[in-house]
Scaffold this active site. Structure first.
Site, PDB file in Angstrom:
ATOM      1  CG  HIS A 141     -15.202   2.358  -0.285  1.00  0.00           C
ATOM      2  ND1 HIS A 141     -14.041   2.772  -0.603  1.00  0.00           N
ATOM      3  CD2 HIS A 141     -15.453   3.521   0.776  1.00  0.00           C
ATOM      4  CE1 HIS A 141     -13.464   3.669  -0.150  1.00  0.00           C
ATOM      5  NE2 HIS A 141     -14.287   4.362   0.724  1.00  0.00           N
TER       6      HIS A 141
HETATM    7  C1  OKP Z   1     -15.964   6.054   2.877  1.00  0.00           C
HETATM    8  B1  OKP Z   1     -15.775   7.166   1.983  1.00  0.00           B
HETATM    9  C2  OKP Z   1     -12.469   4.864  11.390  1.00  0.00           C
HETATM   10  C3  OKP Z   1     -12.105   4.608  10.000  1.00  0.00           C
HETATM   11  C4  OKP Z   1     -13.416   4.492   9.234  1.00  0.00           C
HETATM   12  C5  OKP Z   1     -14.075   4.086   6.861  1.00  0.00           C
HETATM   13  C6  OKP Z   1     -13.770   5.182   5.898  1.00  0.00           C
HETATM   14  C7  OKP Z   1     -14.819   4.997   4.852  1.00  0.00           C
HETATM   15  C8  OKP Z   1     -14.812   6.065   3.994  1.00  0.00           C
HETATM   16  N1  OKP Z   1     -11.656   5.183  12.121  1.00  0.00           N
HETATM   17  N2  OKP Z   1     -13.015   4.198   8.055  1.00  0.00           N
HETATM   18  O1  OKP Z   1     -14.765   6.911   1.168  1.00  0.00           O
HETATM   19  O2  OKP Z   1     -15.602   8.538   2.151  1.00  0.00           O
HETATM   20 ZN    ZN Z   2     -13.571   8.961   1.594  1.00  0.00          ZN
END
Ligand code: OKP
Ligand code: ZN
Length: 423
Positions: A141
């Site tokens: 990200h």
């Molecule tokens: C990172 B990777 C909490 C939502 C959190 C963030 C996700 C980040 C993912 N309810 N959202 O791509 O696994």
């Molecule tokens: Zn993810």
């Protein structure tokens, strides 16, 4: 070429100093427990286990702005001075990205591992041409980010796959790199970084939809300028897709495109949050399913491969996924045939849309139209018998003949609520 004795390189970086004082799903035990699992099942012994130096500032600057790096350094130090200031540590709110005193260094070490792995498998005369980097925090990200304010997000600070790709291109170890990202979240950072570049192909299979982080990854985002056609998004517009659906995406889109692009290096941003049991992803890919995808890729793509961990938050499942993917990388998993399973109703329309969009850029997708047709036809016939295993029912709980008839009547585009209710 693919003797299992060639082994694989394993880089492990748990970055234990980087952990949230408030509980987060992104924590050191993800990597520690997976590492322990690999040791217990004897796979560590089959690998050459290495560590790597941290990525240098110059290496990070291949993809990140100085401003972004300075910001991560500054916030890490600030949180070190004021560790209980939650507003400072979690700028996106509770449960999102968190800074710690160790965040900057942890992310540099993850980048160092993926970069070292890439250099090792590309080095002229390299005996080992496959590597797995079991690292955290994730990276996909994180973008260039030359904008005001913090831009680290989604637990990511520096984009390890992107740093590795850009550095091996810069040094001439590779002329073309492909990044395949099967983390359930779209790798908005990776896409953005290479969107206009001719020498990097980005392919992503992810959940896509309103309210679904990070909101990017539409199927019609195909790249710009020199990079037109070198960005391939497969965004699922619903929950509950499994092995058969992911394998269809591999067979009908990912592999044909990879074969045409013919990269010198394939980096797999291998998040396992699309696995069954992972509440982040709400998908149903099994550990064996991930191993099968890895195995299938290796049957077609002859360049060196580096897989590196991104997401994956259900630790017991994450461990099993790492095991199966590593087995495949070691050449121990040669049979990737899956028992034919019913596909999700969203798979055919999604893949047809992606093929329709991308065939302007990939002639191989155009010429295999008949194959695509036959693939779905065969799958449809296979899913006809009324007897289905509990696994299939779980992945596709609406598979009664009445529901099936309904499916044919209206081409539904809504998300299959029934499958999330089943969990
Ligand atoms: C990172 B990777 C909490 C939502 C959190 C963030 C996700 C980040 C993912 N309810 N959202 O791509 O696994
Ligand atoms: Zn993810």
């Amino acid at each position: 070429m693919k003797r299992s004795s060639d082994g694989a390189l394993l880089f492990c970086e748990a970055a234990v100093e980087h952990h949230s004082p408030w509980k987060s799903i992104e924590k050191p035990s993800r990597v520690l427990s997976a590492h322990e699992h690999l040791r217990r099942c004897g796979l560590l012994r089959q690998c050459t286990v290495l560590t790597a130096p941290s990525a240098s500032e110059a290496e990070l600057r291949e993809v990140h702005s100085q401003r972004h790096i300075d910001e991560v350094v500054r916030l890490s130090a600030a949180v070190g001075d004021d560790p209980h200031n939650r507003t400072l540590a979690e700028p996106d709110g509770r449960g999102g990205v968190y800074y710690t005193a160790a965040a900057d260094e942890a992310a540099r070490r993850a980048c160092g591992c993926v970069l070292e792995a890439s250099r090792a498998v590309l080095q002229p005369g390299a005996r080992i041409r496959r590597a797995f980097a079991l690292v955290r925090p994730p990276g996909h990200h994180a973008g260039y980010d030359d904008t005001e304010g913090h831009r680290a997000e989604g637990f990511c600070f520096y984009n390890s796959a992107a740093v590795a790709a850009a550095c091996v291109l810069r040094s001439g170890l590779a002329a073309k790199v492909a990044i395949l990202d099967w983390d359930v979240h779209h790798g908005n950072g990776t896409q953005r970084l290479f969107y206009g570049r001719q020498d990097v192909l980005y392919l992503s299979i992810h959940r896509m939809g309103r309210g679904y982080y990070p909101q990017t990854g539409h199927n019609d985002e195909v790249g710009e300028g020199d990079g037109v056609g070198l960005n391939v998004n497969i965004g699922w517009p619903g929950d509950g897709l499994g092995d058969a659906d992911y394998m269809a995406a591999m067979e009908l889109v990912v592999i044909p495109v990879l074969l045409s692009f013919a990269p010198d290096l394939l980096i797999i941003s291998s998040g396992f949050d699309a696995a069954e049991g992972d509440v982040q992803g709400r998908m149903n890919v099994t550990p064996k399913g991930f191993g099968d995808m890895m195995c299938r890729v290796q049957q077609h793509v002859c360049c060196p491969i580096v897989a590196s961990l991104e997401g994956g938050y259900c630790e017991p499942v994450l461990s099993l996924c790492c095991e199966h993917v590593l087995r495949a990388l070691l050449g121990m998993e040669r049979d990737c045939s899956q028992r034919r399973q019913a596909m999700h109703k969203l798979t055919e329309p999604t893949l047809r849309e992606v093929i329709h969009i991308q065939q302007a850029h990939w002639p191989s997708l155009r010429t295999q139209e008949e194959r695509t047709h036959n693939y779905f036809l065969a799958a449809q016939q296979d899913s006809k018998p009324t007897r289905s295993s509990s696994r299939v029912r779980k992945a596709w709980p609406v598979d009664s003949s009445a529901a099936s008839k309904k499916r044919h009547q209206k081409k539904a585009s809504s998300s299959p609520k029934a499958s999330s209710a089943a969990r």
